[in-house]
Design an enzyme around this catalytic site. Sequence first.
Site, mmCIF file in Angstrom:
data_model
loop_
_atom_site.group_PDB
_atom_site.id
_atom_site.type_symbol
_atom_site.label_atom_id
_atom_site.label_comp_id
_atom_site.label_asym_id
_atom_site.label_seq_id
_atom_site.Cartn_x
_atom_site.Cartn_y
_atom_site.Cartn_z
ATOM 1 N N ASP A 57 1.823 1.125 11.337
ATOM 2 C CA ASP A 57 3.302 0.890 11.582
ATOM 3 C C ASP A 57 4.082 2.184 11.394
ATOM 4 O O ASP A 57 3.663 3.024 10.470
ATOM 5 C CB ASP A 57 3.938 -0.459 10.790
ATOM 6 C CG ASP A 57 3.287 -1.434 11.529
ATOM 7 O OD1 ASP A 57 2.407 -1.609 12.375
ATOM 8 O OD2 ASP A 57 4.026 -2.773 10.920
ATOM 9 N N ASP A 58 5.072 2.154 12.169
ATOM 10 C CA ASP A 58 6.400 3.114 11.736
ATOM 11 C C ASP A 58 6.091 4.728 12.274
ATOM 12 O O ASP A 58 7.149 5.256 12.116
ATOM 13 C CB ASP A 58 6.521 3.030 10.503
ATOM 14 C CG ASP A 58 7.220 1.699 9.969
ATOM 15 O OD1 ASP A 58 7.236 0.742 10.833
ATOM 16 O OD2 ASP A 58 7.492 1.620 8.628
ATOM 17 N N HIS A 85 7.611 -1.245 18.341
ATOM 18 C CA HIS A 85 7.928 -1.670 16.899
ATOM 19 C C HIS A 85 9.445 -1.448 16.816
ATOM 20 O O HIS A 85 10.153 -1.357 16.053
ATOM 21 C CB HIS A 85 7.387 -0.826 15.903
ATOM 22 C CG HIS A 85 7.095 -1.360 14.394
ATOM 23 N ND1 HIS A 85 7.170 -2.771 14.307
ATOM 24 C CD2 HIS A 85 7.502 -0.717 13.427
ATOM 25 C CE1 HIS A 85 7.089 -2.791 12.965
ATOM 26 N NE2 HIS A 85 7.726 -1.641 12.345
ATOM 27 N N HIS A 88 13.843 0.470 14.120
ATOM 28 C CA HIS A 88 13.025 -0.431 13.180
ATOM 29 C C HIS A 88 14.264 -1.385 12.285
ATOM 30 O O HIS A 88 14.291 -1.545 11.310
ATOM 31 C CB HIS A 88 12.717 0.615 11.922
ATOM 32 C CG HIS A 88 11.523 -0.017 11.379
ATOM 33 N ND1 HIS A 88 11.684 -0.915 9.906
ATOM 34 C CD2 HIS A 88 10.239 -0.139 11.464
ATOM 35 C CE1 HIS A 88 10.582 -1.053 9.524
ATOM 36 N NE2 HIS A 88 9.764 -0.958 10.371
ATOM 37 N N HIS A 144 0.926 1.381 7.109
ATOM 38 C CA HIS A 144 1.861 2.102 7.635
ATOM 39 C C HIS A 144 1.720 3.630 7.835
ATOM 40 O O HIS A 144 0.698 3.990 6.685
ATOM 41 C CB HIS A 144 3.203 2.173 6.599
ATOM 42 C CG HIS A 144 3.887 0.785 6.660
ATOM 43 N ND1 HIS A 144 3.395 -0.394 5.852
ATOM 44 C CD2 HIS A 144 4.717 0.289 7.375
ATOM 45 C CE1 HIS A 144 3.962 -1.394 6.168
ATOM 46 N NE2 HIS A 144 4.981 -1.004 7.056
HETATM 47 ZN ZN LIG Z 1 7.613 -1.384 10.335
#
Ligand SMILES: [Zn+2]
Length: 217
Positions: A31-32, A82, A86, A176
């Site tokens: 993620d991210d 995503h 955020h 992440h």
């Molecule tokens: Zn995230």
Amino acid sequence: MAMATISTTSWAQTPVERVETEQQLVAITIDDGPHPVNTPKLLELFKKNGVKATFFVIGRSVKRDPELAKRMLAEGHELGNHTFTHADLAKLGDLEKVRKEIEDTQRILKETTGKPAVLFRAPFLSHDENVWTVLKGMPSINASRLTTDWSGDSTPQSIFDEATKETKAGDIVLMHSWPNKTIEAMPRIIEALQAKGLKLVTVSELLAAAKEKAADK
Ligand SMILES: [Zn+2]
């Protein structure tokens, strides 16, 4: 068994945590990103080990680093939505704000890579009615193996344990791109999962394996 069947309708208002499959498949999700330093490191590692992963990317980070986003896709990985900033969508409490977070990200992905995402992951895994309304049946992917790589208390060893110890076919592992300790743990994570006979595939490939099983019955 009807219980094992995953249909589009069952995704409508429930995040996917894992899939039932007889194939030895697991999905690593990151993620991210894209992260300018760590994502290229992950890509090298994944290429070397025959791993395909799903990156749930942030729209504004894709906008900042379009070449990296293109490279991720070109190397066989999947890019999921995503949100653009955020945001914690359930805390926004506003349908149009939620719509903008998700649709702006679809737009930048389409402009950058030629195609919008087919999967979504909510920041903080936080959903409300507005999220489901905007997704209109697009699957929202949670995970069955949640690592705490985001926490200051975790270590490469604890991340390794969370990602591998009880991980089995059908699981979705959440990590992440920004913690350096995740990058540090990743070679051993890949090795341990592959040593269990698990193939590391994208979430869409994992979902397709579940659907195949349901169709076989
Ligand atoms: Zn995230």
